[in-house]
Design a protein around this motif. Structure first.
Motif: not given
Lengths: 214, 1011
Positions: A65-71
């Motif tokens: 939700s904070t626009n960080h890439v997680i996948r």
């Protein structure tokens, strides 16, 4: 279409660029750098438009939700090329799925910076060189599958510190030395190590150097 | 600039009457003779029949000395009128921004009306120039053919029309005849009369339709004295068949531009003395034929704007007299040959807009006379410093124009750069040049155009730029320059008119009393930090027509002086600042962007010429009534975006004169009421009313919106059923979002006719009944390979598209998709009352990337073929009443990144795949599923699986368990033997010596066991 073309013509001549903010899009830049290293015959990376403010709308990329890439999900995508150090900038990455492609070269040490990584699947590629010792920094890692590559060297003893590791597969490589027995390695079974002609195990601490036979 | 040079080159050969006359056109010749009475009367009669709106002929009065009248030249001994120069003055510079007054003055200066036969009384008239006037109502008068003394006749661009009188052939003394740029036809389909003009040296018939005069070639090429022939835009398509031309040896200049030749006309190869050939703007195809190289006298070759391809033939490089070579705007490929260096006479070389690649040959260092080099829009991949080095060896002192924009140049601009002292025009934009702008730039004292935009230049804004007193265009936008720019940087830039520097991280906060030394027409400083106060210095820019100070950190009330500026703005972009206050009126002609500020009050009054208006993300309030209904004139507006403001009230029903709209975005306001029926007549490409408080049914007038690509009515209170006519009438729809409304009824089957539909979002409504099986007809959702990433755009902004965009929910989050919208496919029917089974037909939509059927009342099994939807990234079937197992085919879904089947009645083992086991167990719970990642083991299979979820079937798991026990057993046993030894100090030494041996044995043992 007349008003459209007229307006386009006008805009093309006179309008200032509404450029994307040149602010921090380091994760997008890192992924774009990756794209430039890869050959992509089936166009799976077509949506990776570097001019967008973040990579969250790119296919095969998932953000939180904070626009960080997680996948990053690019398994079985027909891509080839190499990985680079910039992947280490994806500090929030949880899953790095690059399995069953044609990626070669060394596994970048910088992948060890990915403190939040839960799964790293690089199996079924053409990676060579050693398993980076820096992987000891992947404190959240649960799945590590590096099987079916051309990896050499020994299994770094540092990996015994990966207390969350549940699945390990380094089979079908060209690893050597002995197999660690500490930490999570106590529970991994033979198929995890199969088909490494120079791999011996388990290690005999103090009796045999762990890179015995390398 | 290119055209000017070409013309200059063409005209250099013919420096006779034409050039000489211009020196005396508007100056009265200081003759001592007095004009002849009868000729004065003739001139006055001539004047009487002419229309002269600007009173140019004011000096032509009764009783005056006609030899002193403007445009009249008398013989200095006899006093006879010899020359009449009545050409209209040249137009204002070809500038879009020329003021209306300038344009008006220009058109008023043109003479019109009729040519009185009294002209025939000027028996000694040898030169007549009526060019550039406006005789639009008449043919070329026959009487010109009776002016037997004429040697010079120029009727060009004077709006004559109809047939050319044949009796012009009687003017046997004519040296110069220019009829170009009119709307003329050859009389009787023949140019035979031209053959009688045996003295002719210059002939221009440009614009005469010679398609019907098949003798044009014989007639013109046979003129014995002809030096220069212009047949531009004459509808010539090919040489007439069976030509046998006894070609003139004299013809030196041939202009066949703007015709329809598809191959080089063979006739030109018989013109052995040809010096200049112009074939611009034809349809030439294929390679340049080798025999082109035989025309060894050629000095000027212009083949630009054709479709020539292959590599540039080597034969061309034997034309060692070439001074001007333009091959721009073709499809030439390959590298530039080092033989280019043979063309040592070259002054102007234009290879722009081709597909040339590789590096520039170092042989270019032999081009010692080169003044202009244009290689822009190619694929040249080289270090810029190498190129500058090559060019410096010989052409250093003469190179005036260097254009290499839009190639793949890299490297730095070194200080060496300052040595190109003659440089006037430099364009290197759109490359990958890095490093700082060198200080030595200040030494290029002739520089007028400096364009290095769209590179990766870093460092500061070099103060030495401020020394360039001749600089008119400074274009450094879209780089990574940073630091503070001081006002002294501009102190000498008195001639600057175009300042384009957006997209850098520069700061510029001049003293509040600073008065710029320049008067700019364009100022673009977007993304600069200009300080919190609105830049006061703009007040002194009286010619400003384009302004971009977006993203500039300005936090201020928009000053009244800005709103009252008398300048005629063409476009203004103040977006993404922190500007406040109300705006009653803004004088902007074409495009206005005030988005992302904090403007308040009612919507501003604006010019009806405005094409684009972006006011989104502000606090404009009030009703739309005055804005929309104010005038009944038709509006040209193409973009109207007032989204995310505080507009309230109903959308007024007076849209019938807004028929050009492309984008209408009124989303995120507080609008109420129904969709007015007249809105349907705007027929936009994108209609967005999302997130208002509107209600009622979708009006049937929306059936007129056949251009709609994107329709977003989400987050309102719209009701009724989803109209079935959408499937038939809105056949271009790509994105249909009706999310979060009160639509009920069933999904109409007719909607399945939307063959371009890629995204359908009906989520959060009250829609019931089954999912139509005909959804499999959504062919755009079934294709995996989309041809275009975007859906096109509403315009271009500095050559880059601004794309149609849509807010879509994919991967569990809402994002705006624009440049890649054409690739996105999604189907969201979640949170409705849908019943029945998931139709297996959905599984054929293999291009679908996101499928959300959650929160419905769906029953039955999950169809196996859902696992065939290989593009799927996001799949949500949660909160239904599904039962059975998760199909094993789900293991094929490589790209899943968002997956949820929770809250169903699913049973059995979760299939194994790297993806499926990477999700948390909340994606699966609660159900009756077993196997990783849920903690419940699949005991029915006999052997519990480990919680880790590695790949492999349960059969493999059994083997794995076996291995685990062997390993554990071995390790324990081994340590049972070795450890005691290890701790007995006296034994240790001996065992160390044996270690090697033991190790080897272990290796053998493990190696065999591992197989």
């Amino acid at each position: 279409m007349a008003p459209f073309s007229l307006f386009s013509l006008f805009l093309s001549c006179f309008l200032p660029l509404l450029s994307p903010a040149t602010s921090t899009n380091s994760e997008g830049n890192a992924l774009h750098a990756l794209r430039r290293r890869l050959s992509d015959p089936t166009n799976v990376l077509q949506s990776w438009d570097p001019t967008l403010v973040n990579p969250c709308t790119w296919f095969h990329v998932t953000c939180d939700s904070t626009n960080h890439v997680i996948r990053l999900d690019l398994g079985n995508s027909n891509i080839s090329g190499t990985l680079g150090p910039e992947l280490g900038q994806l500090q929030h990455l949880q899953y790095l799925e690059l399995y069953k492609n044609n990626i070669g070269g060394k596994i970048p040490n910088e992948l060890g910076n990915l403190k939040n990584l839960v799964g790293m699947d690089l199996y079924g590629n053409r990676f060579e060189g050693e398993i980076p010792k820096s992987f000891a920094g992947l404190k959240s890692l649960r799945f590590l599958r590096l099987n079916n590559n051309n990896l050499t060297g020994s299994i770094p003893r540092e990996l015994t510190a990966l207390s969350n590791l549940k699945v390990l597969d380094v089979s079908d490589n060209d690893l050597c030395g002995t197999i660690p027995v500490d930490g999570p390695f106590a529970m991994f079974s033979m198929p995890s190590y199969a088909n490494n002609k120079r791999l011996n195990g388990p290690e005999l601490k103090g009796l045999v150097p762990y890179d015995f036979g390398c | 600039m290119r055209a000017a040079v070409t013309n200059a080159c063409f005209r250099f050969l013919f420096a006779t009457a034409a050039t000489i006359c211009f020196s005396c056109c508007y100056a009265n010749s200081n003759v001592n003779v007095v004009c002849i009475e009868s000729e004065r009367e003739a001139l006055l009669k001539l004047k009487n029949d002419l229309i002269d709106p600007s009173n140019r002929l004011s000096s032509w009065v009764e009783g005056g000395d006609c030899c002193k009248w403007i445009g009249v030249v008398c013989h200095n001994i006899t006093g006879h009128v010899h020359q009449l120069h009545l050409a209209a003055p040249p137009p204002p510079p070809d500038d879009y921004f020329a003021s209306l007054a300038e344009r008006d003055a220009y058109y008023r200066s043109k003479l019109g009306g009729r040519v009185n036969p009294s002209l025939l009384h000027l028996k000694h008239l040898n030169s007549l120039d009526l060019s550039s006037n406006n005789f639009s109502s008449i043919q070329i008068p026959d009487l010109f053919g009776l002016l037997g003394s004429l040697t010079y006749l120029n009727l060009s661009r004077a709006q004559f029309q109809g047939a050319i009188p044949r009796n012009l052939g009687n003017l046997s003394k004519l040296h110069y005849l220019d009829l170009g740029g009119n709307n003329l036809l050859p009389e009787a389909r023949s140019l035979q009369w031209v053959s009688e003009l045996s003295s002719l040296k210059y002939l221009d018939l440009s614009g005469v339709d010679l398609y019907i005069a098949s003798d044009w070639l014989q007639v013109t090429y046979n003129l014995p004295s002809l030096l220069e022939l212009h047949l531009s835009d004459c509808s010539l398509a090919a040489d007439p068949y069976q030509i046998s031309v006894n070609s003139t040896k004299s013809l030196a200049v041939l202009d066949l531009s703007s015709n329809q030749f598809s191959s080089l006309p063979m006739s030109i190869f018989s013109l052995h003395g040809l010096v200049s050939i112009d074939l611009r703007y034809n349809s030439l195809e294929g390679p340049i034929p080798d025999y082109f190289g035989n025309m060894s006298f050629l000095e000027v070759v212009d083949l630009s704007f054709n479709s020539l391809d292959s590599s540039i033939p080597n034969s061309l490089y034997s034309l060692n007299r070439l001074q001007f070579l333009s091959l721009g705007n073709n499809n030439f490929q390959g590298e530039i040959s080092s033989a280019m260096g043979n063309l040592s006479s070259l002054i102007h070389l234009d290879l722009s807009d081709n597909m040339l690649q590789g590096r520039l040959p170092t042989s270019l260092e032999h081009l010692c006379n080169l003044k202009e080099l244009d290689l822009s829009f190619n694929h040249i991949d080289q270090d810029i410093s190498e190129i500058l080095h090559t060019l410096s060896s010989c052409s250093l002192g003469c190179l005036e124009s260097l254009s290499m924009a839009y190639n793949q140049l890299s490297g730095h601009l070194t200080d060496f750069f300052g040595q190109f002292k003659s440089l006037v025009h430099l364009s290197l934009s759109g490359n990958r040049i890095s490093g700082p702008i060198p200080f030595s730039i200040g030494e290029l004292s002739s520089l007028e155009v400096f364009d290095v935009s769209e590179n990766q230049l870093n460092g500061t804004f070099p103060p030495s730029l401020g020394q360039l007193g001749n600089l008119e265009t400074l274009s450094i936008g879209q780089n990574v320059l940073e630091g503070v720019v001081s006002e002294t940087c501009f102190s000498n830039l008195t001639r600057l008119t175009y300042l384009e520097a957006s997209g850098n991280m520069l700061r510029f906060q001049p003293n509040p009393s600073w008065v710029p030394p320049f008067q700019c027409e364009t100022i673009e400083l977007g993304h600069w930090y200009l300080g919190s106060k609105f830049p006061r210095w703009l007040e002194f820019q009286n010619n400003l027509s384009g302004l971009d100070i977006s993203h500039a950190g300005i936090s201020d009330v928009l000053p009244t002086w800005f709103l009252n500026l008398s300048t005629h703005f063409e476009y203004v972009d103040l977006s993404s600042n922190d500007l406040t206050g109300g705006i009653s009126y803004l004088n902007v002609r074409t495009y206005l962007d005030l988005s992302s500020n904090r403007f308040t009050g009612p919507l501003p009054r604006l010019l009806p010429t405005l094409l684009g208006l972006v006011l989104s993300n502000n606090s404009f309030s009030g009703s739309l009534v005055e804005f929309v209904c104010n005038s009944s004139e038709s509006r040209n507006m193409w973009i109207l975006d007032i989204s995310t403001n505080l507009l309230f009230g109903e959308i007024p029903d007076c849209w019938s004169h807004w028929q050009g709209l492309g984008l209408l975005n009124l989303g995120n306001n507080k609008l109420t009421g129904k969709i007015p029926s007249s809105l349907g007549y705007t027929n936009p490409v994108e209609l967005n009313l999302r997130n208002n408080s509107m209600f009622g049914e979708i009006p049937s007038t929306l059936q007129n919106c056949s251009r709609l690509l994107i329709l977003d009515l989400s987050e309102n209170h719209f009701s009724g059923s989803v109209p079935a006519w959408m499937g038939e009438k809105l056949f271009n729809l790509v994105v249909l979002i009706l999310r979060s409304n009160k639509f009920d009824g069933h999904i109409p089957h007719k909607i399945c006719a939307l063959q371009y539909l890629q995204n359908l979002d009906l989520a959060h409504n009250n829609i019931s009944e089954a999912i139509p099986k005909c959804f499999s007809n959504f062919s755009a959702m079934a294709t995996k390979n989309k041809t275009s990433a975007d859906l096109g755009g509403w315009g271009f902004v500095e050559g880059k598209s601004v794309y149609w965009s849509a807010l879509l929910v994919l991967k569990g989050r809402e994002d705006e998709y624009s440049s890649t919208l054409g690739l996105v496919t999604s189907l969201d029917l979640s949170a409705n009352h849908l019943t029945g089974q998931i139709p297996k037909e959905l599984g054929t939509l293999t291009g679908l990337r996101s499928l959300n059927l959650s929160r419905n009342l769906l029953t039955g099994n999950i169809p196996d073929n859902i696992g065939n939807m290989e593009s799927m990234e996001s799949l949500d079937l949660s909160m239904n009443k599904l039962h059975g197992g998760i199909p094993s085919s789900f293991s094929n879904l490589n790209f899943l990144n968002h997956f949820n089947v929770s809250y169903n009645n699913l049973t059995g083992q979760i299939p194994t795949s790297t993806q499926l086991q990477s999700f948390e167990n909340s994606s699966y719970m609660p159900n009756h599923l077993c196997g990783p990642p849920v903690s419940k083991n699949c005991i029915t299979k006999g052997v519990p699986t480990d919680g880790g979820g590695s790949e492999g079937s349960s059969g493999q798991s059994k083997v794995k368990g076996l291995y685990v026990s062997i390993v554990v057993g071995f390790v324990m046993g081994f340590w049972g033997v070795v450890a005691p030894l290890f701790f007995i100090r006296s034994w240790r030494h001996a065992y160390y010596q044996k270690l090697d041996h033991v190790g080897r044995k272990l290796y053998v043992f493990w190696a065999t066991m591992g197989r």
